[in-house]
Design a protein around this motif. Sequence first.
Motif, PDB file in Angstrom:
ATOM      1  N   SER A  66       0.809  -1.226   0.000  1.00 43.17           N
ATOM      2  CA  SER A  66       0.000   0.000   0.000  1.00 43.17           C
ATOM      3  C   SER A  66       0.842   1.276   0.000  1.00 43.17           C
ATOM      4  O   SER A  66       0.311   2.351  -0.262  1.00 43.17           O
ATOM      5  CB  SER A  66      -0.938   0.006   1.203  1.00 43.17           C
ATOM      6  N   VAL A  67       2.125   1.168   0.304  1.00 44.97           N
ATOM      7  CA  VAL A  67       2.979   2.362   0.362  1.00 44.97           C
ATOM      8  C   VAL A  67       4.102   2.309  -0.681  1.00 44.97           C
ATOM      9  O   VAL A  67       5.156   2.912  -0.517  1.00 44.97           O
ATOM     10  CB  VAL A  67       3.550   2.577   1.786  1.00 44.97           C
ATOM     11  N   ARG A  68       3.842   1.625  -1.754  1.00 47.13           N
ATOM     12  CA  ARG A  68       4.840   1.457  -2.821  1.00 47.13           C
ATOM     13  C   ARG A  68       5.314   2.801  -3.373  1.00 47.13           C
ATOM     14  O   ARG A  68       6.491   2.991  -3.645  1.00 47.13           O
ATOM     15  CB  ARG A  68       4.223   0.606  -3.924  1.00 47.13           C
ATOM     16  N   ARG A  69       4.402   3.727  -3.541  1.00 46.37           N
ATOM     17  CA  ARG A  69       4.738   5.051  -4.085  1.00 46.37           C
ATOM     18  C   ARG A  69       5.764   5.758  -3.203  1.00 46.37           C
ATOM     19  O   ARG A  69       6.776   6.271  -3.671  1.00 46.37           O
ATOM     20  CB  ARG A  69       3.470   5.885  -4.206  1.00 46.37           C
ATOM     21  N   ALA A  70       5.490   5.809  -1.907  1.00 50.49           N
ATOM     22  CA  ALA A  70       6.404   6.490  -0.984  1.00 50.49           C
ATOM     23  C   ALA A  70       7.749   5.779  -0.916  1.00 50.49           C
ATOM     24  O   ALA A  70       8.795   6.424  -0.817  1.00 50.49           O
ATOM     25  CB  ALA A  70       5.775   6.580   0.403  1.00 50.49           C
ATOM     26  N   CYS A  71       7.737   4.473  -0.973  1.00 50.93           N
ATOM     27  CA  CYS A  71       8.978   3.699  -0.935  1.00 50.93           C
ATOM     28  C   CYS A  71       9.846   4.024  -2.148  1.00 50.93           C
ATOM     29  O   CYS A  71      11.035   4.322  -2.015  1.00 50.93           O
ATOM     30  CB  CYS A  71       8.630   2.215  -0.906  1.00 50.93           C
ATOM     31  N   LEU A  72       9.241   3.977  -3.336  1.00 53.54           N
ATOM     32  CA  LEU A  72       9.988   4.283  -4.549  1.00 53.54           C
ATOM     33  C   LEU A  72      10.464   5.732  -4.548  1.00 53.54           C
ATOM     34  O   LEU A  72      11.617   6.016  -4.883  1.00 53.54           O
ATOM     35  CB  LEU A  72       9.123   4.002  -5.786  1.00 53.54           C
ATOM     36  N   ALA A  73       9.610   6.641  -4.138  1.00 56.18           N
ATOM     37  CA  ALA A  73       9.991   8.056  -4.091  1.00 56.18           C
ATOM     38  C   ALA A  73      11.152   8.278  -3.124  1.00 56.18           C
ATOM     39  O   ALA A  73      12.053   9.076  -3.398  1.00 56.18           O
ATOM     40  CB  ALA A  73       8.796   8.916  -3.700  1.00 56.18           C
ATOM     41  N   THR A  74      11.156   7.564  -2.014  1.00 52.76           N
ATOM     42  CA  THR A  74      12.257   7.681  -1.055  1.00 52.76           C
ATOM     43  C   THR A  74      13.571   7.233  -1.693  1.00 52.76           C
ATOM     44  O   THR A  74      14.599   7.891  -1.551  1.00 52.76           O
ATOM     45  CB  THR A  74      11.973   6.857   0.211  1.00 52.76           C
ATOM     46  N   ALA A  75      13.530   6.124  -2.403  1.00 52.37           N
ATOM     47  CA  ALA A  75      14.740   5.634  -3.072  1.00 52.37           C
ATOM     48  C   ALA A  75      15.232   6.634  -4.109  1.00 52.37           C
ATOM     49  O   ALA A  75      16.439   6.862  -4.235  1.00 52.37           O
ATOM     50  CB  ALA A  75      14.461   4.286  -3.725  1.00 52.37           C
ATOM     51  N   LEU A  76      14.295   7.236  -4.835  1.00 57.48           N
ATOM     52  CA  LEU A  76      14.686   8.232  -5.840  1.00 57.48           C
ATOM     53  C   LEU A  76      15.259   9.476  -5.182  1.00 57.48           C
ATOM     54  O   LEU A  76      16.290  10.001  -5.606  1.00 57.48           O
ATOM     55  CB  LEU A  76      13.477   8.606  -6.702  1.00 57.48           C
ATOM     56  N   PHE A  77      14.600   9.941  -4.135  1.00 56.73           N
ATOM     57  CA  PHE A  77      15.033  11.149  -3.442  1.00 56.73           C
ATOM     58  C   PHE A  77      16.398  10.959  -2.783  1.00 56.73           C
ATOM     59  O   PHE A  77      17.270  11.824  -2.869  1.00 56.73           O
ATOM     60  CB  PHE A  77      13.993  11.545  -2.395  1.00 56.73           C
ATOM     61  N   ARG A  78      16.585   9.813  -2.136  1.00 54.37           N
ATOM     62  CA  ARG A  78      17.838   9.542  -1.426  1.00 54.37           C
ATOM     63  C   ARG A  78      18.919   8.969  -2.331  1.00 54.37           C
ATOM     64  O   ARG A  78      20.021   8.690  -1.886  1.00 54.37           O
ATOM     65  CB  ARG A  78      17.568   8.586  -0.262  1.00 54.37           C
ATOM     66  N   GLN A  79      18.590   8.758  -3.599  1.00 55.66           N
ATOM     67  CA  GLN A  79      19.516   8.181  -4.571  1.00 55.66           C
ATOM     68  C   GLN A  79      20.091   6.860  -4.064  1.00 55.66           C
ATOM     69  O   GLN A  79      21.313   6.638  -4.062  1.00 55.66           O
ATOM     70  CB  GLN A  79      20.623   9.173  -4.921  1.00 55.66           C
ATOM     71  N   GLU A  80      19.181   5.984  -3.631  1.00 56.00           N
ATOM     72  CA  GLU A  80      19.581   4.670  -3.126  1.00 56.00           C
ATOM     73  C   GLU A  80      20.314   3.897  -4.217  1.00 56.00           C
ATOM     74  O   GLU A  80      19.815   3.773  -5.332  1.00 56.00           O
ATOM     75  CB  GLU A  80      18.365   3.867  -2.668  1.00 56.00           C
ATOM     76  N   GLU A  81      21.477   3.396  -3.892  1.00 56.93           N
ATOM     77  CA  GLU A  81      22.299   2.687  -4.868  1.00 56.93           C
ATOM     78  C   GLU A  81      22.060   1.185  -4.866  1.00 56.93           C
ATOM     79  O   GLU A  81      22.527   0.486  -5.766  1.00 56.93           O
ATOM     80  CB  GLU A  81      23.773   2.968  -4.602  1.00 56.93           C
ATOM     81  N   HIS A  82      21.370   0.676  -3.867  1.00 51.29           N
ATOM     82  CA  HIS A  82      21.207  -0.770  -3.731  1.00 51.29           C
ATOM     83  C   HIS A  82      19.765  -1.110  -3.405  1.00 51.29           C
ATOM     84  O   HIS A  82      19.029  -0.301  -2.847  1.00 51.29           O
ATOM     85  CB  HIS A  82      22.105  -1.309  -2.616  1.00 51.29           C
ATOM     86  N   GLY A  83      19.390  -2.309  -3.753  1.00 53.05           N
ATOM     87  CA  GLY A  83      18.126  -2.847  -3.310  1.00 53.05           C
ATOM     88  C   GLY A  83      16.946  -2.602  -4.228  1.00 53.05           C
ATOM     89  O   GLY A  83      16.999  -1.808  -5.156  1.00 53.05           O
ATOM     90  N   VAL A  84      15.884  -3.353  -3.924  1.00 53.07           N
ATOM     91  CA  VAL A  84      14.602  -3.194  -4.602  1.00 53.07           C
ATOM     92  C   VAL A  84      13.754  -2.287  -3.725  1.00 53.07           C
ATOM     93  O   VAL A  84      13.525  -2.568  -2.555  1.00 53.07           O
ATOM     94  CB  VAL A  84      13.907  -4.562  -4.792  1.00 53.07           C
ATOM     95  N   TRP A  85      13.316  -1.189  -4.288  1.00 55.79           N
ATOM     96  CA  TRP A  85      12.478  -0.209  -3.591  1.00 55.79           C
ATOM     97  C   TRP A  85      11.271   0.073  -4.469  1.00 55.79           C
ATOM     98  O   TRP A  85      11.433   0.415  -5.649  1.00 55.79           O
ATOM     99  CB  TRP A  85      13.239   1.093  -3.361  1.00 55.79           C
ATOM    100  N   GLY A  86      10.089  -0.091  -3.931  1.00 55.44           N
ATOM    101  CA  GLY A  86       8.886   0.181  -4.710  1.00 55.44           C
ATOM    102  C   GLY A  86       8.756  -0.694  -5.937  1.00 55.44           C
ATOM    103  O   GLY A  86       8.069  -0.349  -6.882  1.00 55.44           O
ATOM    104  N   GLY A  87       9.415  -1.838  -5.943  1.00 48.48           N
ATOM    105  CA  GLY A  87       9.335  -2.768  -7.056  1.00 48.48           C
ATOM    106  C   GLY A  87      10.371  -2.570  -8.140  1.00 48.48           C
ATOM    107  O   GLY A  87      10.392  -3.313  -9.113  1.00 48.48           O
ATOM    108  N   LEU A  88      11.248  -1.593  -7.989  1.00 47.84           N
ATOM    109  CA  LEU A  88      12.285  -1.352  -8.990  1.00 47.84           C
ATOM    110  C   LEU A  88      13.665  -1.619  -8.402  1.00 47.84           C
ATOM    111  O   LEU A  88      13.956  -1.224  -7.269  1.00 47.84           O
ATOM    112  CB  LEU A  88      12.238   0.094  -9.497  1.00 47.84           C
ATOM    113  N   THR A  89      14.511  -2.255  -9.194  1.00 45.69           N
ATOM    114  CA  THR A  89      15.882  -2.517  -8.767  1.00 45.69           C
ATOM    115  C   THR A  89      16.713  -1.249  -8.915  1.00 45.69           C
ATOM    116  O   THR A  89      16.294  -0.289  -9.570  1.00 45.69           O
ATOM    117  CB  THR A  89      16.522  -3.622  -9.632  1.00 45.69           C
ATOM    118  N   SER A  90      17.890  -1.269  -8.364  1.00 47.90           N
ATOM    119  CA  SER A  90      18.777  -0.109  -8.499  1.00 47.90           C
ATOM    120  C   SER A  90      19.129   0.139  -9.965  1.00 47.90           C
ATOM    121  O   SER A  90      19.184   1.284 -10.408  1.00 47.90           O
ATOM    122  CB  SER A  90      20.043  -0.289  -7.659  1.00 47.90           C
TER     123      SER A  90
END
Length: 122
Positions: A66-90
């Motif tokens: 239910s919070v996929r949007r926020a999870c993916l947005a967090t990864a984009l905002f923080r420029q996460e280099e690793h992991g699956v966030w919001g269903g997308l790989t790095s």
Amino acid sequence: MSAGVPVLPGRDLPPQPYGAGWPTYWRQEAACRDGDPDAFFPPDGRNTKARAAAETRARKVCAGCSVRRACLATALFRQEEHGVWGGLTSDERNSVVPRGRLSADEALAFADRLLLSTYATS
């Protein structure tokens, strides 16, 4: 938390609202909060069967979150280099996100566009 072991989004973390409209406690609602970190942060190694299987497991969890949007947005905002966030790989995030830092609002908008395109192709 032990050194080198990633913490999934919902575990013992304070809220991180990055601006108006940002879900404050999204991590506590994350479907992965009690999941297997190895699925979301698979072992190093490119294009291995084990990595692909782990990413597939993670995507299945993300698909119903239910919070996929926020999870993916967090990864984009923080420029996460690793992991699956919001269903997308790095690798997927890096291939579709423009270089440079996104604002919190831009990250949310970009996550919306990515998720809409994901749903359209599923």
